[in-house]
Design an enzyme around this catalytic site. Structure first.
Site, short mmCIF file in Angstrom:
data_model
loop_
_atom_site.label_atom_id
_atom_site.label_comp_id
_atom_site.label_asym_id
_atom_site.label_seq_id
_atom_site.Cartn_x
_atom_site.Cartn_y
_atom_site.Cartn_z
N TYR A 166 0.88 -1.18 0.00
CA TYR A 166 0.00 0.00 0.00
C TYR A 166 0.91 1.22 0.00
CZ TYR A 166 -3.80 3.08 1.68
OH TYR A 166 -4.75 4.08 1.83
N SER B 269 1.04 12.44 6.73
CA SER B 269 -0.23 12.83 7.35
C SER B 269 -1.14 13.53 6.34
CB SER B 269 0.02 13.78 8.52
OG SER B 269 0.66 13.08 9.58
N GLY C 259 5.29 -0.81 3.64
CA GLY C 259 5.77 -2.12 4.07
C GLY C 259 5.68 -3.12 2.93
N ARG D 208 9.01 -12.72 41.50
CA ARG D 208 10.09 -11.91 42.06
C ARG D 208 9.82 -11.60 43.53
NH1 ARG D 208 15.42 -10.96 41.02
NH2 ARG D 208 16.06 -8.80 41.50
N GLN E 129 3.49 -1.42 43.21
CA GLN E 129 3.53 -2.31 42.04
C GLN E 129 2.10 -2.54 41.52
OE1 GLN E 129 6.52 -3.30 40.93
NE2 GLN E 129 6.27 -5.13 39.68
N THR F 271 2.26 5.85 15.15
CA THR F 271 2.54 6.72 13.99
C THR F 271 1.88 6.21 12.72
OG1 THR F 271 4.68 7.24 14.96
CG2 THR F 271 4.38 7.77 12.62
N GLU G 256 -0.56 4.37 10.08
CA GLU G 256 -2.02 4.42 9.94
C GLU G 256 -2.57 5.70 10.55
OE1 GLU G 256 -2.74 1.48 8.03
OE2 GLU G 256 -3.81 3.27 7.41
N ASP H 5 -0.69 9.47 12.33
CA ASP H 5 -0.05 9.99 13.55
C ASP H 5 -1.14 10.23 14.59
OD1 ASP H 5 2.07 11.77 15.04
OD2 ASP H 5 0.23 12.95 14.85
#
Ligand SMILES: CCCCCCCCCC/C=C\CCCCCCCCCC(=O)SCCNC(=O)CCNC(=O)[C@H](O)C(C)(C)COP(=O)(O)OP(=O)(O)OC[C@H]1O[C@@H](n2cnc3c(N)ncnc32)[C@H](O)[C@@H]1OP(=O)(O)O
Ligand SMILES: Cc1cc2nc3c(=O)[nH]c(=O)nc-3n(C[C@H](O)[C@H](O)[C@H](O)COP(=O)(O)OP(=O)(O)OC[C@H]3O[C@@H](n4cnc5c(N)ncnc54)[C@H](O)[C@@H]3O)c2cc1C
Length: 627
Positions: A135, A144, A177, A310, A330, A422, A424, A426
């Protein structure tokens, strides 16, 4: 010891039916069955090994990704997996690759913006992977601002073709991509020019590489844009750069559901909103919300299990030290993230319904809910990815030093996930879209057009009407406040849909009760986080704020005995988690110690470079006074 469940004492504390919660998390018994079966198939197949990624060079890593993608496809074909099972397999292979964009954007773009004829021609080729698509929208100079894209598509009536061209350096396609080394075709977005007139940005199917020898076609310059954030991580993806030098394509390769160009060179705009050209982005944004719940739940599973394993400080008379999960600090950092994972799961389910509903309406040329769908997908994509990226980092910190080891699974999860804030769209740009939608709603208050759906509550903000003139100071001037309002709007949607989920029939002992606790934690955590806004606007009193904080502490105590069971409900295999800290049996220390010696650096006792650099240092005569 191997085979011993070091978390059994935690699992025995559970106050609800974990198997029933697994079904709730998966969405249905069928969805659970598919997920469970496919995740175990992937985990048991050495062909999908992933624990060596951080030791591979970029070229080795990429070749390994190609091998895995081909192996995954062979598995899908050999086992005759359904589309649903195949998608799950790609998910559990857990490695960004060109296939994400082929299946996740190239095919949806043809389905959403192509004519019936174009779908019949191209989809069978794409489904059989006889072509591999990407794409290609973003450019070096614009991402943008889609209407600022510079690539041109000029119609030539003499030859009934479009000439695709990159007129400037900044018009180079940049980031898509799969483009860099693999895609044979692209959906390229370009400014349509017919008879010297511009008609905005449209999508065009362009072949990039030969299907014979994979070489770039005439007029195509294409390559990878280089290393990205983090080792391994998203470097399994060939994000690419692409320039067109007057590349000619047949007229019927312009996606023509929204706009058409006839062979006589006449431009026609269908009677649909031009924003349907953006439809693929809306589709991917709603999938990214579901992705967020997966990524966040994965980090929370690791941090919760490790927090129970832990122990640090608090030993009484030589007894065991305190489990760090018992520290209130925590819990106050971890449990809101656990609640968020479940909240994002349910908002993802609702958004999937909203997208399906708007798609069905579009087929009947009903565009009434398109603005709300755009605002919801944009806003919730922004909200959930920001919270998830921040949440993964918080989970790393919750695991102390060991969270910084690659073997914790958290550094790579963070590195792969953060671009979701970011790509698809910002996240700030998308929130501005939500703000624009909210302001348009305010401007319509008092008219016959009543706000409905996720903005129905705005009928109760009539007072905004009086201060409408105030917003004349300009959208840009108020944009910081408007973005905050957009976030609040989206948070309200998440809380509302969590509450609606709890009004459904939810089977299983104690399951609904646990979800109510998580829903209350999510909502009260937000109230605590934005206490200033609630107090300054008079929505709550200081006493309300104190009560909320007290209730939050009480809710953390209610979650505590169920925490391990609540993350077990995600049903993640150790393979998918990819984390020693988050392993199911909690047998962390022996596994950490064993893993250390497997690092290539430990292949030799004396490191390369010792004799060349260190020994001379150690043996040097000190000819000057002691330093
Ligand atoms: C090893 C560990 C592994 C761990 C794994 C965990 C999981 C990790 C995630 C998965 C990892 C890998 C898999 C990868 C999968 C995902 C891959 C995604 C790749 C990303 C692909 C891309 O990025 S594609 C490019 C995306 N680009 C954008 O989004 C561009 C953003 N910009 C825009 O959308 C537009 O420019 C704009 C909306 C910002 C502005 O558009 P425009 O200028 O045209 O419009 P206006 O602002 O003027 O508004 C005009 C009116 O139009 C309405 N509008 C705008 N957009 C839309 C729309 N989409 N739909 C409907 N209506 C729209 C707008 O509201 C205005 O309306 P009115 O106000 O009524 O006029
Ligand atoms: C890993 C990854 C994969 C990608 N994959 C693809 C792909 O497959 N295909 C594709 O086409 N693209 C892809 N992209 C590109 C991506 O879609 C863009 O990077 C994204 O849309 C952001 O656009 P930009 O880079 O122009 O950011 P910019 O808009 O330049 O953002 C820079 C800063 O400017 C701010 N800003 C911009 N406009 C405004 C405004 N009007 N008001 C206030 N602030 C503003 C932003 O908030 C941000 O802080 C990918 C990107 C990444 C990182």
């Amino acid at each position: 010891m191997e085979g011993v469940d070091h978390l059994a004492h935690e699992r025995n504390k559970s106050e609800f039916d974990v198997d029933a919660m697994k079904i709730v998390w998966a969405g249905s018994p069928h969805a659970f069955d598919v997920s469970d079966r496919i995740s175990k198939l992937v985990a048991s197949d050495p062909g999908f090994r992933k624990d060596n990624r951080s030791t591979l060079s970029r070229k080795e890593l990429f070749k390994n990704t190609l091998r895995k993608a081909a192996y995954a496809w062979k598995t899908i074909v050999d086992l005759r997996l359904s589309e649903e099972e195949a998608a799950k397999l790609r998910f559990y292979v857990d490695e960004p690759a060109f296939t994400d964009l082929h299946w996740g954007m190239f095919i949806p773009a043809i389905k959403g913006q192509g004519t019936e004829e174009q779908q019949q021609k191209w989809l069978p080729l794409a489904y059989k992977m006889q072509i591999i698509g990407c794409y290609a929208q973003t450019e070096l100079g614009h991402g943008s601002n889609v209407q600022g894209l510079e690539t041109t598509a000029t119609f030539d009536p003499q030859t009934d073709e479009f000439i695709i061209h990159s007129p400037t350096l900044t018009s180079s396609k940049w980031w898509p991509g799969g483009l860099g080394k693999v895609a044979t075709h692209a959906i390229a977005y370009a400014r349509l020019i017919v008879g010297g007139r511009e008609h905005g940005v449209n999508g065009f199917i362009v072949q990039l590489r030969s299907l014979e020898d994979h070489s770039p076609l005439l007029g195509i310059t294409v390559g990878d844009i280089g290393m990205k954030f983090g080792n391994g991580a998203y470097n399994t993806m060939d994000n690419g750069v692409l320039r067109f030098d007057h590349v000619r394509i047949p007229r019927n390769q312009m996606l023509m559901r929204v706009s058409q160009v006839t062979c006589e060179g006449k431009y026609k705009q269908s009677d649909v909103p031009r924003q349907l050209v953006y439809g693929t982005m809306v589709y991917v944004r709603q999938t990214i919300v579901a992705d967020a719940s997966c990524a966040l739940s994965r980090a929370v599973c690791i941090a919760t299990r490790y927090s129970a394993v832990r122990r640090q400080f608090g030993s009484q008379n030589g007894g065991p030290e305190t489990q760090v999960i018992d520290y209130k600090t925590q819990q106050s950092r971890l449990f809101p993230l656990l609640a968020s994972a479940y909240a994002f799961r349910f908002i993802g389910e609702w958004l999937k319904w909203l997208y399906a509903d708007v798609t069905q309406r579009l087929q009947a040329n009903d565009f009434s809910t398109l603005p709300e769908a755009h605002a919801c997908t944009a806003g919730l994509k922004s909200l959930t990815t920001t919270a998830t990226a921040d949440g993964i980092e918080e989970c790393r910190k919750l695991c102390g030093g060991h969270g910084y080891l690659c073997s914790s699974g958290l550094p790579e999860l963070f590195a792969v996930y953060v671009p979701a804030c970011t790509y698809e769209g910002d996240n700030t740009v998308l929130l501005l879209q939500v703000a624009r939608f909210l302001m348009k709603t305010v401007s319509q208050l008092g008219s016959s057009k009543k706000p409905v759906g996720t903005i129905a509550y705005m009928t109760r903000v009539e007072h905004l009407m009086q201060c409408r003139c105030g917003v004349q100071r300009g959208f840009a001037e108020l944009s910081v406040d408007l973005v905050e309002a957009a976030v609040a709007h989206c948070q309200l949607i998440v809380v509302s849909k969590f509450i609606e989920k709890l009004q459904q029939e939810i089977p299983g002992k104690g399951v609904k009760q646990q979800l109510e606790v998580l829903c209350n934690i999510y909502a009260l955590f937000l109230l605590h986080k934005h206490q200033g806004d609630f107090l300054s606007t008079g929505c709550i009193t200081p006493k309300h704020a104190a009560l909320a904080n007290d209730e939050l502490r009480s809710l953390y105590s209610q979650v505590r005995p169920n925490a391990i069971a609540l993350v077990d409900a995600f049903n993640y295999t150790d393979h998918y988690l990819g984390s020693i800290l988050g392993c199911y049996d909690g047998n962390v220390y022996p596994k950490l110690y064993e893993a250390a010696w497997k690092d290539p650096l430990n292949e030799s006792v004396v490191p390369d470079g010792y004799h060349q650099y260190i020994r001379p240092l150690l043996k040097q005569e000190i000819r000057t006074a002691r330093l």
